[in-house]
Design an enzyme around this catalytic site. Sequence first.
Site, PDB file in Angstrom:
ATOM      1  N   LEU A  21       0.457   0.415  15.553  1.00  9.63           N
ATOM      2  CA  LEU A  21      -0.784  -0.274  15.196  1.00  9.63           C
ATOM      3  C   LEU A  21      -1.947   0.332  15.985  1.00  9.63           C
ATOM      4  CD1 LEU A  21       0.542  -3.957  15.371  1.00  9.63           C
ATOM      5  CD2 LEU A  21       0.581  -2.399  13.417  1.00  9.63           C
ATOM      6  N   TYR A  47       1.208  -1.540  19.798  1.00 10.53           N
ATOM      7  CA  TYR A  47      -0.220  -1.670  19.523  1.00 10.53           C
ATOM      8  C   TYR A  47      -1.000  -0.859  20.540  1.00 10.53           C
ATOM      9  CZ  TYR A  47      -4.644  -4.186  18.544  1.00 10.53           C
ATOM     10  OH  TYR A  47      -5.945  -4.523  18.214  1.00 10.53           O
ATOM     11  N   CYS A  48      -1.889   0.033  20.069  1.00 18.23           N
ATOM     12  CA  CYS A  48      -2.781   0.814  20.933  1.00 18.23           C
ATOM     13  C   CYS A  48      -1.950   1.615  21.937  1.00 18.23           C
ATOM     14  CB  CYS A  48      -3.791  -0.124  21.587  1.00 18.23           C
ATOM     15  SG  CYS A  48      -5.102   0.715  22.515  1.00 18.23           S
ATOM     16  N   LEU A  49      -2.197   1.476  23.239  1.00 22.74           N
ATOM     17  CA  LEU A  49      -1.420   2.204  24.232  1.00 22.74           C
ATOM     18  C   LEU A  49       0.059   1.847  24.154  1.00 22.74           C
ATOM     19  CD1 LEU A  49      -3.594   2.038  27.477  1.00 22.74           C
ATOM     20  CD2 LEU A  49      -3.646   3.700  25.647  1.00 22.74           C
TER      21      LEU A  49
END
Length: 598
Positions: free
Chosen positions: A356, A328-330
Amino acid sequence: MHSSPPAGLAGKAHSQQPCREETLGEEAFSAIDRMWEAASAKFTGGFSPMALTLAYLDWAIHLAAAPGKQIELANKAARKAARLGGQAVSGLFQPDADPCITPLPGDRRFAAPEWSTQPFSFMSQAFLLNQQWWHNVTHEVPGVDRHHEEVVSFIARQLLDIFSPSNNPLTNPEVIERVRKTGGANFIEGWRNWVEDLQQQLGGQPPVGAERFVVGRDMAVTPGKVVFRNHLIELIQYEPSTPTVRAEPILIVPAWIMKYYILDLSPENSLIRYLVGEGYTVFCISWRNPDANDRDLSLEDYRQSGLMAALDAVAGIRPGSKVHAAGYCLGGTLLAIAAAAMARDGDERLASLTFLAAQTDFSEPGELALFIDASQLRFLDSMMWNRGYLSADQMAAAFQLLRSNDLIWSRLVHDYLMGERSPMFDLMAWNADSTRMPYRMHAEYLRSLYLDNDLASGRFMVEGRPAALQNIRTPIFGVATEADHVAPWRSVHKLHLLTDSDLTFVLTSGGHNAGIVSEPGHSGRHYRIMLKKHGDVCLGPDEWFAMARLREGSWWTAWVEWLDAQSSPEKVEPPAIGGAGSRFEPLCEAPGTYVLQR
């Protein structure tokens, strides 16, 4: 009797001393610059005055040298003034006349019915026309660097928003009506709200109402245990809730810029609980909240001691089983780096990859690019060098500015002018539970990925060798969100251009967080989905948007269907927490200890 060294060695030894002194002197001079920049940052809110000045001068000089643009702007100003004057006259005879300009999508400042009456309608339309004109002023000036254009436009927008009639109690009809109804008591309540918020902020406390959402009691309550811990992570294994499970477990890699329980909020909107209920063994990383002692943690440390250490632990608990990895993200960016290195080295432990709201190409990173250039990075680097980390409040301020209407001015009006408290909910309480970023890792991340775009360009090095995303052959499920200000969906869509795997791409409604936390049954949700196979032609984002199927509901169901298709058909008995006979004995109950660090 002492013999003299050979002339060559003596000369060499003698010449080395000034070199060491010169190096120490250079370090001292550099430290002076660092300290000056770090001290200056306290007065500029973390913005580089040099970067802002360069952007302004670039725009101002080119505008002054563009008479055609100046004539165009004067013509536009005259036409807008005429439109506004015509609307004012027609409003005298037709109170319900259509406005001459409407707000941009998502701008709800003038949505209340009171704004349709005079003189408030005139003021709101004058503001919107002025805002539109300044957009013309700051855009398409011949010769201006694109980044400088975006910075100047952003600053102009921030300054204009200060003078919006919605922010003034004398020109906001909603506030005036509230004063009439309460006899001015709303200002008293607003003053109390402001004092209370100030006390919470000065005391380093979470916002009012967050105390009703306690981690481990109200949020992050899916049953599980910490089965592995090192200096950087705790690994949580969740207890099964079905009699049998899929053979392949899921490992979730959240971003270290946020607490992991964004994916395990309240029981009704917990993605982790949903996956467990669908018959999956779920593991999730919980990152340490770094402090000044962790200043030298690198991005490679996050890969090795974070993601790879967790993957090794999962493999030890579920030996012989491949793993569905989701980032997710980073965390998704880190997962892409790790997967590329694993593909290069022949490591085949991954059954699938899910990204994501994660970027792999940073050439168009959206509004966050406003804070990314060589001057600004130097300023941030000095701030972090001085403290050893980037503080949570500094990151929060940047994100608030990107959405100042929603996160700053609307709260000022609602909480302080109207005298009403914005209701606290789980996602808002989680958002206030922010984390820090270690100096070295964040500096490497911003420069290598954001500024230089090394990952998409094939220059990102892992263990001395390039980690190329094109080497990944694992099936991929990518999710982007329509209103994402952190990872814009068109930027996330570039994953199509960087991998040769089968890629199922989803674009869901909502923003960076609310679009991901989109449980089944959540009203008003929809998503688009399309599969690009290995040999298919790549589509641009607009083509993809036009061709992708639109579905109502939550993308979670589509993801589980896809995971099922990537998993072994037979189901197995749930593994023991920590694995039977393995060295990963449970250490404590979920949510663990790292998530509670402040």
